[in-house]
Write an enzyme that holds these catalytic residues in place. Sequence first.
Site, PDB file in Angstrom:
ATOM      1  CB  CYS A 271      -0.959  -0.029   1.182  1.00  0.00           C
ATOM      2  SG  CYS A 271      -0.219  -0.413   2.781  1.00  0.00           S
TER       3      CYS A 271
ATOM      4  N   GLY B  35       2.945  -0.151   3.909  1.00  0.00           N
ATOM      5  CA  GLY B  35       3.049  -1.607   3.978  1.00  0.00           C
ATOM      6  C   GLY B  35       2.767  -2.210   5.329  1.00  0.00           C
TER       7      GLY B  35
ATOM      8  CG  ASP C  60      -2.120   0.666   8.418  1.00  0.00           C
ATOM      9  OD1 ASP C  60      -2.121   0.123   9.534  1.00  0.00           O
ATOM     10  OD2 ASP C  60      -1.780   1.852   8.249  1.00  0.00           O
TER      11      ASP C  60
END
Length: 643
Positions: free
Chosen positions: A417, A420, A422
């Site tokens: 994301c 990295g 969540d």
Amino acid sequence: MEKSSSCESLGAQLPAARLPSEDSLSSASTSHSENSVHTKSASAISSDSISTSADNFSPDLRVLREANKLAEMEEPALLPGENIKDMAKDVTYICPFTGAVRGTLTVTSYRLYFKSMERDPPFVLDASLGVISRVEKIGGASSRGENSYGLETVCKDIRNLRFAHKPEGRTRRSIFENLMKYAFPVSNGLPLFAFEYKEVFPENGWKLYDPLLEYRRQGIPNESWRITKINERYELCDTYPALLVVPANIPDEELKRVASFRSRGRIPVLSWIHPESQATVTRCSQPMVGVSGKRSKEDEKYLQAIMDSNAQSHKIFIFDARPSVNAVANKAKGGGYESEDAYQNAELVFLDIHNIHVMRESLRKLKEIVYPTIEETHWLSNLESTHWLEHIKLILAGALRIADKVESGKTSVVVHCSDGWDRTAQLTSLAMLMLDGYYRTIRGFEVLVEKEWLSFGHRFQLRVGHGDKNHADADRSPVFLQFIDCVWQMTRQFPTAFEFNEYFLITILDHLYSCLFGTFLCNSEQQRGKENLPKKTVSLWSYINSQLEDFTNPLYGSYSNHVLYPVASMRHLELWVGYYIRWNPRMKPQEPIHSRYKELLAKRAELQRKVEELQREISNRSTSSSERASSPAQCVTPVQTVV
């Protein structure tokens, strides 16, 4: 702005809070540890000794005896290390379901406890202080109207608890001050209760997860992947674990250059490898391409090495959890996403999962419609307006796409994301749950949480706000709650595929907030090591694994080699009533599911014993028949014996 120091005051700022004195009860709460030894407090003992002669001595002492017994009945049974901080009598709890009830309110170092003897059975409310998000005063000393003067506690587990005090009693101020002090110890320089909890369990849950054993179970190291200790002192990446699995042909020096191109140094590392195809799930953070579109030869070579480690496919999929518009916006902050021009044979897929702020607002809306009352006439439209199930669907759908590429496509995937820790953790752990039956066992799921969430740096302290009074902190978000909700959705679709039951998932969420155990404290493996949590606190897994029968699914059948493909559509998803609406007595089943589980487990054990007995009997008969058939002497012997 990064809040890297938010764990520093969890347990070491002040001398350890005192253990229960002789003035406090030292028995275990039945809701947490039914097997602990119960002991009487000194006050209870002294009242008994006084009352021995009171029967023949003084009416006043008889009154004192009865008062002491009543007080003892109103006090909570305390956990080892827990002590009473304040108590107020003649307090009214404004129950939104059954109406106002008067009783005694107690604040301990661990819980908020209310008990009323006016009802039969007695009315009890028991909430850990860790679950409290904020405390507010209601009304002033001159407030008119019944129950208009008191306190309201807003909780992280959906509840709001409202208590009315008598203005002339002057108990509100004392209770308020003690709640603010002990519900938010980090804000007051005090240790969290987990550092005071002294329960001993048969198993040490801190030893449950051994990364070397888990990687060995997956067949690592092998010719394509190696275990590196480059992060042993957390110098490569302070939010990653000490041990990392990386491509075997990438030396440690090159890892440092890759780390400089990834947000916060979170390089792509292996989470899971397919036992047959060798397709892998790797996780990382976004590349730091920025507006100018910077490139890194080392990073490009690194992803090529990941792809080359899988001989089944000449392609690699990069799953970016974010909506594409958010990923583009991150370029302005120096971040961004991988260009398909720079990364040969890579396909980039955006999964459209929103950020922590959107999720926090969605949960706030959900709370408004489920507590305290539910509006029946507009229930479906109200639920839809929260977008909660829509977010759950997108997370599940994203994990399903990852699992399908690995299993059916035999293709390696990279997941990230922004940072990295969540959405990436949600996706990798759910995909691994679909792919690997081991993680669907109780201990396997605990390993999954330890590995993908705790060791890889999900910021539990910031997302939950343990012991912090700043309830409006923008870093708070229900990321882990969404993961557990997704797991529950899967258990609904595959009721026999998981060894654990719903109570297991709810227990994990309750202790996500409770601060009773050290498991979910701090933001990273490094911080937990600095706080020395394995030595100073108890693991949640110690508690759970000491009474596995409470958390076992009686319908479980081992499908270790089966890959689960849940249906991620709104038609197949439902609101988790057993968690979000569990405080409403009208929503509780007439027969407790938990006790029914135990009955089914006992019945299953009984049937298994009968099956084993029958199998032994058949085996014995078969052996006896074969022996008679193969030996003529043995065939004659019974005849001679009869004669």
